[in-house]
Scaffold this motif. Structure first.
Motif, short mmCIF file in Angstrom:
data_model
loop_
_atom_site.label_atom_id
_atom_site.label_comp_id
_atom_site.label_asym_id
_atom_site.label_seq_id
_atom_site.Cartn_x
_atom_site.Cartn_y
_atom_site.Cartn_z
N ARG A 98 31.07 -18.96 -19.51
CA ARG A 98 31.68 -20.20 -19.98
C ARG A 98 30.83 -20.92 -21.03
NH1 ARG A 98 35.89 -22.36 -16.97
NH2 ARG A 98 36.48 -21.16 -15.12
N LEU A 122 40.21 -22.38 -28.04
CA LEU A 122 40.29 -22.71 -26.62
C LEU A 122 41.50 -23.58 -26.28
CD1 LEU A 122 36.54 -23.55 -25.93
CD2 LEU A 122 37.80 -21.57 -25.05
N HIS A 165 39.20 -19.58 -21.01
CA HIS A 165 37.91 -19.54 -21.69
C HIS A 165 37.50 -18.12 -22.10
CE1 HIS A 165 36.48 -18.51 -17.62
NE2 HIS A 165 35.44 -17.95 -18.22
N LEU A 181 37.07 -17.80 -26.10
CA LEU A 181 35.74 -17.61 -26.69
C LEU A 181 35.66 -16.30 -27.46
CD1 LEU A 181 33.43 -18.92 -23.81
CD2 LEU A 181 34.22 -20.11 -25.86
#
Length: 341
Positions: free
Chosen positions: A228, A261, A266, A270
């Protein structure tokens, strides 16, 4: 049974002024470290690595403390947390002032960096004790004074002239980074036949006590995210000042990160951020390797092009395209619709 609620205590002009002075001091605290780095390097026998760490430690600490200060202020009261925060900052100032060496100075700077958390706490205090209209004006004043304080480090009252000399080598001169005299000797040798005003600069350099010598580098990472956690800007892909693209890469990266996002989890978001931005970053970082850094070329052809541009500064800039600068067309991300309920 009738219960009478206590009228909230209103903040007067003096209280708002005190918060403004606090914001001014906070901004000044962040800005005055960088100009003193050469002096601290000399007094504490500090190398380039220590100087660089000292330069970034206080802003990093402030960035970490600010959201925590706001959260604690909402939970326990802005005034209460603000007072305790100022105690921590005073302790940090005392530690920094009495520091006998770099480790203790860094510890003091960590404590002083907490002062940036005073900004969100000031907003909490203002919103609690002023009306909506008055709080907006007060927050504007406090924010403006914080920015004004941040300009203190750029002000000076002397008439000193500073020179900036740079040169390229196949490998970093690691053997001179810890030796100030070797640094001066190396610079003097490189620019020995430069002509113009350079001989005078070199002579002054040998007498100056604030010479700063460092290598220019880039950050190149195989991945910008894990789990994360994601990096953006200089932390992920610093291009160095030679490209003139540091701010542009940071802004583009932040935009692409937020947009990626916006409508994904996530993991997917990402990965999308990195996939869509890496080629643009690589193109701009490559400006240095190809000798295309506008102000600091490393090839004869790029040097001639740079000099030609400088000679024509009085004319209208040409519309010559810069492929690396426009290598990415920013997509229009759609804002996420709020979930029902």
């Amino acid at each position: 049974m009738t219960t009478t609620l206590a009228t909230p205590v209103r903040a007067g002009k003096a209280a708002v002024g005190a918060l403004g002075v606090l914001a001014l001091a906070s901004g000044a605290l962040e800005s005055v470290v960088q100009p003193t780095v050469p002096l601290l390097q000399r007094e504490l026998d500090m190398g380039p690595t220590g100087g660089a760490l000292l330069s970034i430690l206080l802003p990093i600490t402030g960035a970490l403390v600010t959201p925590l200060a706001g959260r604690f202020g909402d939970r326990y009261g802005g005034k209460r947390v603000l007072i305790r925060l100022m105690i921590v900052v005073c302790v940090g100032g005392t530690v920094s002032a009495l520091a006998p060496g770099l480790p203790v100075l860094l510890a003091g700077q960590v404590l002083q960096g907490a002062m940036v958390g005073a900004l969100p706490l000031s907003f909490i205090v203002v919103r609690k004790h002023l009306s909506a209209g008055e709080s907006k004006a007060a927050i504007g004043v406090v924010s403006g004074l914080f920015v004004g304080g941040g300009m203190v480090g750029m002000l000076g009252e002397d008439d000193e002239v500073h020179a900036f000399l740079n040169f390229a080598r196949p490998e970093p001169p690691s053997d001179v980074f810890a030796n100030p005299e070797a640094q001066r000797d190396l610079v003097a040798a490189v620019f020995a036949d430069a002509g113009w005003e350079v001989p005078g600069m070199l002579a002054a350099m040998h007498e100056a006590d604030d010479v700063f010598f460092d290598g220019v580098s880039q950050i190149r990472m195989p991945r910008w995210h894990r789990g994360r956690v994601a990096l953006a800007g200089d932390a992920a892909y610093a291009p160095s000042f030679l490209t003139g693209q540091g701010s542009s890469l940071a802004l583009v990266g932040a935009y692409m990160l937020a947009g990626s996002l916006a409508d994904r989890d996530h993991t997917t978001g990402l990965a999308a951020y990195e996939d869509s931005t890496r080629e643009f970053v690589a193109a701009n970082q490559g400006l240095v390797g190809e000798g295309g850094a506008t102000l600091f070329p490393i090839t004869a052809q790029a040097l001639e092009q740079r000099n030609d541009r400088l000679r024509k500064l009085g004319t209208t800039p040409s519309a010559e395209p810069r492929p690396a600068h426009s290598a990415l067309t920013l997509p229009e991300f759609m804002p996420r619709k709020p979930s029902a309920g």
